[in-house]
Each structure stands twice: as C-alpha cells, then as structure tokens.
Design a protein around this motif. Sequence first.
Motif, mmCIF file in Angstrom:
data_model
loop_
_atom_site.group_PDB
_atom_site.id
_atom_site.type_symbol
_atom_site.label_atom_id
_atom_site.label_comp_id
_atom_site.label_asym_id
_atom_site.label_seq_id
_atom_site.Cartn_x
_atom_site.Cartn_y
_atom_site.Cartn_z
ATOM 1 N N HIS A 32 0.851 -1.197 0.000
ATOM 2 C CA HIS A 32 0.000 0.000 0.000
ATOM 3 C C HIS A 32 0.878 1.235 0.000
ATOM 4 O O HIS A 32 2.101 1.162 0.165
ATOM 5 C CB HIS A 32 -1.008 -0.021 1.162
ATOM 6 N N LEU A 59 0.257 7.098 -8.238
ATOM 7 C CA LEU A 59 -0.316 5.744 -8.172
ATOM 8 C C LEU A 59 -1.587 5.656 -9.025
ATOM 9 O O LEU A 59 -1.794 4.712 -9.786
ATOM 10 C CB LEU A 59 -0.653 5.388 -6.725
ATOM 11 N N LYS A 82 -5.411 0.392 0.868
ATOM 12 C CA LYS A 82 -5.518 0.062 -0.544
ATOM 13 C C LYS A 82 -4.158 -0.456 -0.995
ATOM 14 O O LYS A 82 -3.167 0.262 -0.914
ATOM 15 C CB LYS A 82 -5.921 1.304 -1.337
ATOM 16 N N TYR A 84 -1.527 -2.098 -3.874
ATOM 17 C CA TYR A 84 -1.272 -2.054 -5.313
ATOM 18 C C TYR A 84 -0.355 -3.202 -5.673
ATOM 19 O O TYR A 84 0.527 -3.567 -4.914
ATOM 20 C CB TYR A 84 -0.604 -0.725 -5.698
#
Lengths: 117, 898
Positions: A32, A59, A82, A84
Amino acid sequence: MARSKTNDDRGDMMQGTLAMLILRTLLLAPAHGHTIAYAIERTSEDILQVEHGSLYPALHRLEERGLIASFWGTSENNRKAKYYRITPTGRKHLASERNRWDQIVNAIARVLGPATE
Amino acid sequence: MSWLRYFRRPQRDQDFALEIDAYLQHEIDDNIARGMNPREAAFAAQRKFGNVTIAKETTHRMNTIGFLETLGQDLRYAARLIRLEPGFFSVAILCLALGIGANTAIFHLLDTVRLRTLPVANPQELVELEIGSSQRSGNFSSSHSDFTYALWDQLRTHQQAFSGLFVWEPTRFNTATGGEVRNVEGLYASGDFFRTLAVVPALGRVFSAEDDRPGCGAPGVVLGHSYWQREYGGQASAIGRKISIEGKPFEIIGVAQAGFFGVEVGKAFDVVIPVCAESLIDGESANTPKRDHWWLAVIGRLKPGWTLAQAHAHVEAISSGLFEATLPPSYTPETAKKYLAFKLTANPAGSGVSDLRSKYQDPLLILLGIAALVLVIACANLANLMLARASARERELAVRLAIGASRPRLIRQMLAESLLLAAIGAACGALLAQFLSSYLVRFLTTTDNPLYVDLGTDWRIFGFTAALAVLTCLLFGLMPAIRATRANPGTLMKASGRGLTDARERFGLRRILVVAQVALSLVLLVGALLFVRSLHKLLTLDAGFQESGVLVAEVNFSTLNYPPQRWNEVQSEILRRIRILPGVEQAAATSILPISGDRWNDEFLFVGANPSGKFLSNFSAVSPGYFRTLGTPLLAGRDFNEHDTTLKSPKVAIVNQSFIKKFLNGANPIGKRMRIETGPGEPETIYEVVGVTKDAKYVRLSDPFSPTVFTALDQTPKYGASTIMLSRSHLALTSQLAAIKREMAAISPAMSLNFYTLQSEIADSLLRERLMATLSGFFGFLAALLASIGLYGVMAYIVARRRGEIGIRIALGANRANVLTLIGSECGKLLLAGLLLGIGFALAASQAITKLLYGLSPTDPLTIVLSVLLLALVALPASLIPAIRASRLDPMQALREE
C-alpha cells in the motif's frame, strides 16, 4: 494558464522517474501507499525524499494506464488499506523504461567524462 | 479520460479520501511506535504527507472531464444569474424570440408562396403556356385562364415540344345533393394531368388520356389525399363509391399521392375530374363548346433535350395556325384581327401557378422587411443590454481575476451565460414561429378561399436568424470578459465606480445603438400607421351602399333542369317568394355582387353618335328594388319596375354619376339610347337610360368609382341556372336565413343554396389590407417598445455612471429641476437624433409601399407627425424614470459610495 503549465512540467519530470520507482518497488510484492513511500526512501538510503502526498496521484495515474492494479486489503497493523500490485503490462513497461534510463544515464556519463577534481 | 469514470467521480473521491486516511493512520502508528505522543504523531504524519488538498485535487482532475465539469458549473452559475435578474433576461429573451420567430414564420410563408418548386418529379421541366396579349374578348374564368377548349384541342394535336401537356381549371364543386351547398375545392384536368406531373395514385388508379374523351359523360374522379383522409377516414372502401358533384353522381376511382396539392400554390384540390365532364356538370351553360370562353390553363413537360427557349419558339411558330382554326364566329372583324395576332408564349412553371403569389408577394416581402428590421432592433437592443450588464460586472470580473481565476475560465463562463440566453431565446423563437405561421395561414384563409400551406417550420431560415441572434449574444456577451481580462485587474477595480466620465468610447457605441433603434422603430411605426390609416379609410369610405344587414343568398337551380329560356322566370319566382317572407324589408336579385371580384364589362355606342366613339363601361343586371336594398340613392329618373320585361317594353338602363361625368360631360342622360356591341348574327341590343344612381364601388373598394350601367335583370339573358339574391331584414340573421332556406326547399329541395353577408364579403376583400395593418401595427408597436427599453437602459446607465457627479452637483446646490434638465437633455438629444434619422429613413423607404396604400401618400405628413408623437410618448417614461431617480439622489449617500 501559465501557472498550471509549470505545474504539469514538473509533474511530468517527476512522474517518469517516480513511476519507475513505484513499479520497481511493487515488483517484489504488492504494497500500500505508505509502504511504497518508505520503501523508496529506504532503498535509496534516504537520498530520494518522496513527498508522500504526491505519491498518490502518481499511483492513480499508473492504475489508470493499467500498469498497476489495486485492491483493498488489511495491513500488517490491522488497518484497512488500498494495496497495489504490478500488472504484466507494468512489468514490460518497467523493463523498457529501465533500458531507456540506463541509456540516458550512460549517455550523460559519457558526456560528462571522468570526474575531474 | 472516460465517461464512465466521469460519472463515478463521487465514488472515486470517497475512495481516495479513505486511502489518504489509511496512509495517515499508518504514519501515526509508526510515529507513536517511534515514541511520539498522539498529538505530535498526527502533526508529523500530516507534514510527511504534504498538502492533502492538492493531492485530492490532482486526482480529482484526473478523474473528471475538465470541460464538462466547468461547463456544468458555468451553466448553474448562469441560471442563478437569470433568477437574480429576471428583468434583463426576459427582455433579452423577448428580443431573441421575436426576431427569430417573426422572420422564420414570414419567410416560411414567402418561401412556400414564391420560391419553392412543386413537389413533383423534375419540376424544372414544367412550362406554362400563355397568351402574351391581355386584349382578349369574351368571358374569363380566372386570372390565369388563357385557353378556350377549342384552342386547347388544336394545341395538343399540333405541338411537338412537350412529352406531356395538360389543361386544368380550378373550380368549386357542390357535393351536397340539395339544400345548403357543401363546396369542395375542385379541379378540371385533362387526361394527361397525372402522367405529365408523374403523380402516382396512393390508392386505386388515377385517370389517363383514355378517360378524358369528348362526350365521356360521368367519368371516374380522383380524390386529393387529405380530402380522402378527412371525408372518408382514409378507408380503402372509398374506391368505387359515388360522390355527388353538382347533383350528378361520379364514381371515385382513386386517391392521389400524399402531399400532391395540384399545380396552384396555396390551394389544395379535393376532387379532380377529367375536363370532358364539364359539359355534363355545367349542362346548358357549359364552357367547353364556347369558343370565346377563356377558362383553361395549360402546363406541359418539355421533351428530353428541349429547352424553354426552343419550346417558346415552337409554340410561337404554331400560334397563327392554332388561332386561325379556332376563331370564334361571334367576333367582329376588328376583334378577330386582334385574335389572329395572338402569340403563345412559354414560361417556366416549376414552382407552380399562384394567385396568391401575385396578390401576396409584395405584402410578404414588405412584412419580411419589417421583420428583418425588428430583428436588427432586437439585436441592437440585445447588444445594448449585454453591454450595460457588462459594465456593471467589470468590477466583479476584476475581483475574480485578482483572486486567481484564469482568463479562459472567465471567458468560458461568459460564453456559458450567453449561450444559455441564446438557447432559451432560440427555443422561444421556434415556438413563436410555429404559432405565428399558423396564425398567418388562419388569417389568410376565408370560407371562400381556403389557404393550403404546409405548416412546418423552415429550419434553414430558423437556423439563419437564430445564428444571427446567437452571434449577437456571444459577441456582446464576450466583450466584457475579453476587455476585463485584457486590462490589469487592479486598474479596473480602482476605476470602476470612481470615474466620472470614463469609458467614453463604449458609451458612444451604446448611444449609437440607441439612436439606430429609435430611428428604425420610427420607420416601422410610420409604416404601421400608414397601413392602419389606409385600412381605416377603406373601412369608412362611402362605398355607395350600406353593406351592413344585407344577407346574400346564392341560389343554384341547375339541378331542376329548366331550359335556358325559363331561367329568368325561375329567378323572378325565387325573388317573389323571398320578398313576401315575413320580416324581409327589401329584397332584390343581381347578376354581379359588388366587391365580389366578379365583373362584366362591354363596349357600347350612343345611338346617333359617331360610330367610332365607343365607350367601355362596367355592367350589372339587377332587379327592381336593388338600389333600395343596397341603400344606393336614385338621383334622377326611375327605378326598374315590373313592366321592364323582355316581351312588353323597350330595354331600359340606369347609369351612375361617373358614367355621366366620363361619357356625357355631365349632361342629362335620361332618354339617351345606347347600343351594346354584339357579334355578327346576334340581335342588336339598344337600351334607353331611364335613371341615374349615386356612384358605388364595383370590383374593389380601393378602385375609384367607375362608370356602370345597370340593366333590368328580366331583360338580360342569363348565362347560368343560378342567381344572387340580396335581402335586408330586421330579423336576426339566423332566422332570416332559416326562413329563406325553408322557402327554397318548398320550391325544390334539390336547389342548392349558399349564404353569407355582404359585410363578410367586403371584409374578406380587405384581407390583404387587414393583414398588413395588423402585422405592421404589431411589429411597429413592438419596435417602439424595444427602442424605449433600450433608451431606458442607456439612460439608467448614464445616471448610474454619473452618480458621483450628480451627487457633487446636488451637494453644491443644484436643485431637482437642474438635474432633471441635465439628464432630460441628454435623453432628448438621443431621441431627437433617432427621430430625425428615422424620418429620413421613413421617407426613403416609403416608396416601397405606395402600391399597397389607399388614399394616402406614403410620405403623408400627418402620419409621420403621429408616429413621432407616438414614439415620443412611449419613450417618455423610459427617459423620465432615470431622470427623476437622479434628481432624488441623496448626495451624501452617492458620495460616500465612492
């Protein structure tokens, strides 16, 4: 008009390199935003100071281009975050960017020649 | 950029906020782990992250479509401004709607009547054949009837230029089997009518050359598409049914294709019948066998490869043969010589034929001119309003620039406002155009003359006028934005509200606009007053008869099949029966109804005078009591009486004053004998003048009085089995009408009747004049109103601009009268300049309407003075209100505002 233009220029400069750094970081494992920011700082031995706030638009841009994908997960200290991860397109993009970067660095090094002191 | 994402913006923004929150929490956790207290940890986390808002905005911009986002904002902002300034916006929208709507509607009508080609295949190949000369003798059915049946018969066998050729004649058919008439728009057409025009049947079949043979009896008829829809509900079962035409049954064989109205623009046929049936329908009074009855019009389609010029040369070359073969036997050698010299000409007929065109072309062009002027005034007004608003907003724009709004952003916002205004205005204009065109068509439609015009809106002209108005809007809407963004905001903020006489040059533009508006609206007012006064003159002129209270009954007794020699007898019997009806005070019969457009003229000689001294006079055959019924006084001699019948007594005539003045130099006409021209073989008719009447109008109210000879109805041979009855009664119109209807049904239910009042007949004859007076009056008043609003706007602006100056003046001792004079003279100057310019324009433009005026010169001084007074009257409050407001200014307040 003029004001927003300079903004964009700076963004573009940053974006290219920042994107590469983000992709490189994500190559190891999904992460994240907070982790990514610190990972970049740490691996560069604190030479590259990322303004953490500017990381997020970067991002989003990468996600928009399909180079990374996101999902909501729970972090190590039990918080919703969140995450990625890099996509196959992202890997390819990173490889080509890396190539280009190496070329530029070599080229600049050749122009500058050996350090004269 | 993606539309999907655009609409998911709120979701995205929320997600992002959560993500930032997650970051901060992580950072705070780490900071606390490093040993900071929670407060410090939170601050440090914020610092590490940097500017949250910038990050949010950057991502938001990524997710949105910038143009749309700001357009939405701009439109919302503009809508709010409209709510805040309803006065400004309603006037602006009114300007737009009027300019766009009026022009679209009037141009549409003009285009339909004048410019559009017929809705048939290759209309440019259609050619109308005409006789170059207007010096024809005989009877005429309509203004474009150039052929007798015999001439047409010759023409079609001898011509080689046309692949198809047909004759046609518009008429009216009574479809009722008795009693009150039920008229439909009828058309006689020869066999090749449909083939030449390439019109196909929508149902059944259309007739062809085989159906149109001399002596065809009652051939099949074809219905117009809209008539079929209206009367037969669009049922296929209509085919094969019988329709009664003038009391005779005809079979319906087909329906013409939708949208085909014939070849006459402004009219649509209901029933078309092969021309060979005319002999049957009109019976004894048929036109077909008469070689001196001009009743047909000819249209042909050029053979491939033929040009109009070639066709023209061809018909001219064969002319002499055609006329030689068809010379009417009744002609005198003189008339025959003229007849034989006639030449046919070929003229393009691609846009059809139209009475409407000749009658309304000029009025419509003038109305279009008026509407165009209204558009110009509206645009000027709009420009003025926009400028006024702009100067009021200069400061606002300067402030917005100063706090960082970008120039394109400001311009975009002004654009949004102008566009919103223009869009609403154009929409209202389109609505108004629809309404106005249906109003125009209704205005021009009378029971006698239904106007058929396709009522759609002409989007090309709508586009053009709308574009013009929108352009005005944008041009003047953007001006302030461009000006404001060009200047240094600081200067602007300092300047606005302080300058006493700055912005002189913009002021100049606004003054010019107002002067132009006043001038143009004066032109429109002068035109409007000219038309109104001209109509008033026509309505109040002494026509020589009292039309009010006279009921007209057209009685057709052809279905009773009396021989022609008994027609006079039947007519007398009808009149006798009407006279004895209770309540009927006066009744009479006539061959020609005044102002109906019908006309009978003949050449005559005074007996015993020089045989070359021929005179041309109008004629009318009337029964005894005609003058009493119409209220035309008998000035000398006697009226006709029961003794004036063919058998017992010599033929007598009554003449009017103009007759005496023109032909007898004022000498006493009583006892004079006159001989009417007749062809060889016909018995000579000699009339003795027994009376003199006051002058009365004959064909048109606007014509000067003309010499008229009245002959006794019973002594005049009848040409048709019909008659016109006039009656005057103290009973209500409806009961009088019902009584006559009952009485006629008692004679025979098969007789057909048509009722109307003489007054409505006359009102219909003034249609064109009323149209001009109504519309030009409406536009003229509107233009004056718009100009006054413009004037008010400028005056209010001047007062607002000079508040400081006026405040100082009052503080220094100027009284209310001084201030009133100051502002009033400012306004007076503008008004005077506009009026003077307007008078000049009006004088220059007035020649265009000379032909449409009655009894007035287009430069009539009284009209011009009245218009100036009227405009000044409307403009007075516009200038007084700002002046009075200025004179009541509180100097302390005005100066403190600086």
